[in-house]
Design a protein around this motif. Structure first.
Motif, short mmCIF file in Angstrom:
data_model
loop_
_atom_site.label_atom_id
_atom_site.label_comp_id
_atom_site.label_asym_id
_atom_site.label_seq_id
_atom_site.Cartn_x
_atom_site.Cartn_y
_atom_site.Cartn_z
N HIS A 100 0.85 -1.19 0.00
CA HIS A 100 0.00 0.00 0.00
C HIS A 100 0.89 1.24 0.00
O HIS A 100 1.87 1.30 0.74
CB HIS A 100 -0.92 0.02 1.22
N THR A 101 0.54 2.22 -0.83
CA THR A 101 1.27 3.48 -0.89
C THR A 101 0.43 4.58 -0.27
O THR A 101 -0.75 4.74 -0.63
CB THR A 101 1.65 3.83 -2.33
N CYS A 102 1.03 5.32 0.66
CA CYS A 102 0.37 6.43 1.34
C CYS A 102 0.93 7.74 0.82
O CYS A 102 2.15 7.89 0.72
CB CYS A 102 0.60 6.33 2.85
N ASP A 103 0.06 8.66 0.51
CA ASP A 103 0.46 9.98 0.04
C ASP A 103 0.44 10.95 1.21
O ASP A 103 -0.62 11.31 1.71
CB ASP A 103 -0.48 10.45 -1.07
N PHE A 104 1.63 11.36 1.66
CA PHE A 104 1.77 12.27 2.79
C PHE A 104 2.16 13.68 2.34
O PHE A 104 2.69 14.46 3.14
CB PHE A 104 2.80 11.74 3.79
N THR A 105 1.92 14.01 1.09
CA THR A 105 2.32 15.32 0.56
C THR A 105 1.70 16.45 1.37
O THR A 105 2.41 17.38 1.79
CB THR A 105 1.92 15.45 -0.92
N ALA A 106 0.40 16.39 1.59
CA ALA A 106 -0.29 17.48 2.30
C ALA A 106 0.23 17.63 3.72
O ALA A 106 0.52 18.76 4.16
CB ALA A 106 -1.80 17.25 2.30
N SER A 107 0.38 16.53 4.46
CA SER A 107 0.83 16.65 5.84
C SER A 107 2.30 17.07 5.92
O SER A 107 2.69 17.83 6.81
CB SER A 107 0.59 15.36 6.62
N ALA A 108 3.13 16.61 4.98
CA ALA A 108 4.54 17.01 4.98
C ALA A 108 4.68 18.50 4.67
O ALA A 108 5.56 19.17 5.22
CB ALA A 108 5.34 16.19 3.98
N ASN A 109 3.82 19.03 3.80
CA ASN A 109 3.86 20.47 3.50
C ASN A 109 3.24 21.30 4.62
O ASN A 109 3.63 22.45 4.83
CB ASN A 109 3.16 20.76 2.17
N ASP A 110 2.30 20.72 5.34
CA ASP A 110 1.61 21.43 6.40
C ASP A 110 2.44 21.53 7.68
O ASP A 110 2.39 22.54 8.38
CB ASP A 110 0.28 20.73 6.70
N LYS A 111 3.22 20.47 7.98
CA LYS A 111 3.96 20.42 9.25
C LYS A 111 5.43 20.18 8.98
O LYS A 111 5.80 19.31 8.20
CB LYS A 111 3.41 19.29 10.12
N TRP A 112 6.26 20.92 9.69
CA TRP A 112 7.70 20.73 9.55
C TRP A 112 8.21 19.60 10.44
O TRP A 112 9.28 19.06 10.22
CB TRP A 112 8.44 22.02 9.85
N LYS A 113 7.45 19.25 11.46
CA LYS A 113 7.83 18.13 12.33
C LYS A 113 6.58 17.29 12.57
O LYS A 113 5.59 17.80 13.11
CB LYS A 113 8.40 18.63 13.65
N ALA A 114 6.65 16.02 12.17
CA ALA A 114 5.47 15.16 12.31
C ALA A 114 5.87 13.69 12.17
O ALA A 114 7.00 13.36 11.81
CB ALA A 114 4.43 15.52 11.26
N THR A 115 4.90 12.84 12.47
CA THR A 115 5.02 11.39 12.30
C THR A 115 3.80 10.91 11.53
O THR A 115 2.69 11.35 11.80
CB THR A 115 5.06 10.69 13.68
N ALA A 116 4.04 10.01 10.58
CA ALA A 116 2.94 9.44 9.80
C ALA A 116 3.18 7.95 9.64
O ALA A 116 4.33 7.51 9.45
CB ALA A 116 2.86 10.13 8.44
N ASN A 117 2.11 7.16 9.72
CA ASN A 117 2.20 5.71 9.58
C ASN A 117 1.52 5.25 8.31
O ASN A 117 0.41 5.67 8.01
CB ASN A 117 1.53 5.02 10.78
N CYS A 118 2.20 4.38 7.58
CA CYS A 118 1.64 3.76 6.38
C CYS A 118 1.56 2.26 6.64
O CYS A 118 2.56 1.64 7.03
CB CYS A 118 2.52 4.06 5.17
N LYS A 119 0.40 1.69 6.44
CA LYS A 119 0.15 0.29 6.75
C LYS A 119 -0.24 -0.46 5.48
O LYS A 119 -1.05 0.02 4.68
CB LYS A 119 -0.99 0.21 7.78
N SER A 120 0.36 -1.63 5.29
CA SER A 120 -0.04 -2.51 4.19
C SER A 120 -1.42 -3.07 4.50
O SER A 120 -1.94 -2.87 5.59
CB SER A 120 0.95 -3.67 4.04
N GLY A 121 -2.00 -3.77 3.60
CA GLY A 121 -3.24 -4.48 3.89
C GLY A 121 -2.97 -5.66 4.81
O GLY A 121 -1.83 -6.05 5.04
N ASP A 122 -4.05 -6.20 5.39
CA ASP A 122 -3.96 -7.36 6.27
C ASP A 122 -4.01 -8.65 5.47
O ASP A 122 -4.61 -8.72 4.41
CB ASP A 122 -5.14 -7.38 7.26
N THR A 123 -3.39 -9.69 6.03
CA THR A 123 -3.47 -11.03 5.45
C THR A 123 -3.47 -12.05 6.59
O THR A 123 -2.93 -11.77 7.65
CB THR A 123 -2.28 -11.27 4.48
#
Length: 170
Positions: free
Chosen positions: A109-132
């Motif tokens: 799974h690909t997560c697009d963090f463009t908006a949050s990276a441009n909005d915040k100079w310091k942050a954490t974001a999690n990208c999760k694959s699908g479940d199996t």
């Protein structure tokens, strides 16, 4: 009467063996060491990326990979303006048939963090694959990549930063 005397020591021995051998407990997650990269941004503070990859097995017996991405500026004085035209993180759940074997992608799974990276100079974001569903005959790991297109640099998308996968969960 003799049967009763024989049964008691056997029952006691079985109870002691049960106490001496704790129940097998499978690992519920494996995480790799943090990985770092500096993104050089023209005319503003550079950005330090720190990424961690983990493979998880939840209580329902489902597996997934997670990529946790942290970013922060190298200097606060230059932490102004738009950073990216695109910033994406890919999380992959992979498996192997043997510990030294080849990796095969199970979920991605690909997560697009463009908006949050441009909005915040310091942050954490999690990208999760699908479940199996869990398959105990396989060796599982998390892997992924990070890719960016720096704002107004005229270069487009940079080559992906290929991450080092997590340890195997079996």
């Amino acid at each position: 009467m003799k049967i009763r005397h024989l049964a008691a020591p056997i029952a006691a021995a079985v109870a002691l063996v049960g106490l001496a051998t704790p129940p097998a407990q499978a690992a519920t997650y494996k995480c790799g060491a943090s990985q770092s990269h500096r993104v050089v941004l023209p005319n503003k503070s550079d950005l330090d990326l720190s990424v961690g990859l983990c493979v998880f097995r939840n209580s329902d017996g489902e597996l997934y990979a997670q990529v946790q991405t942290n970013w922060e500026p190298t200097t606060l004085t230059g932490a102004v303006g738009r950073k990216f035209d695109g910033f994406k993180v890919n999380a992959r759940l992979e498996y192997r048939f043997t510990t030294g074997g080849n990796d095969y992608i199970n979920k991605s799974h690909t997560c697009d963090f463009t908006a949050s990276a441009n909005d915040k100079w310091k942050a954490t974001a999690n990208c999760k694959s699908g479940d199996t569903p869990w398959d105990g005959d396989l060796y599982w790991s998390a892997d992924g990549q990070v890719q960016w297109d720096i704002d107004a640099d005229g270069k487009g998308w940079q080559d992906p930063w290929q991450l080092t996968g997590s340890p195997l969960l079996s």
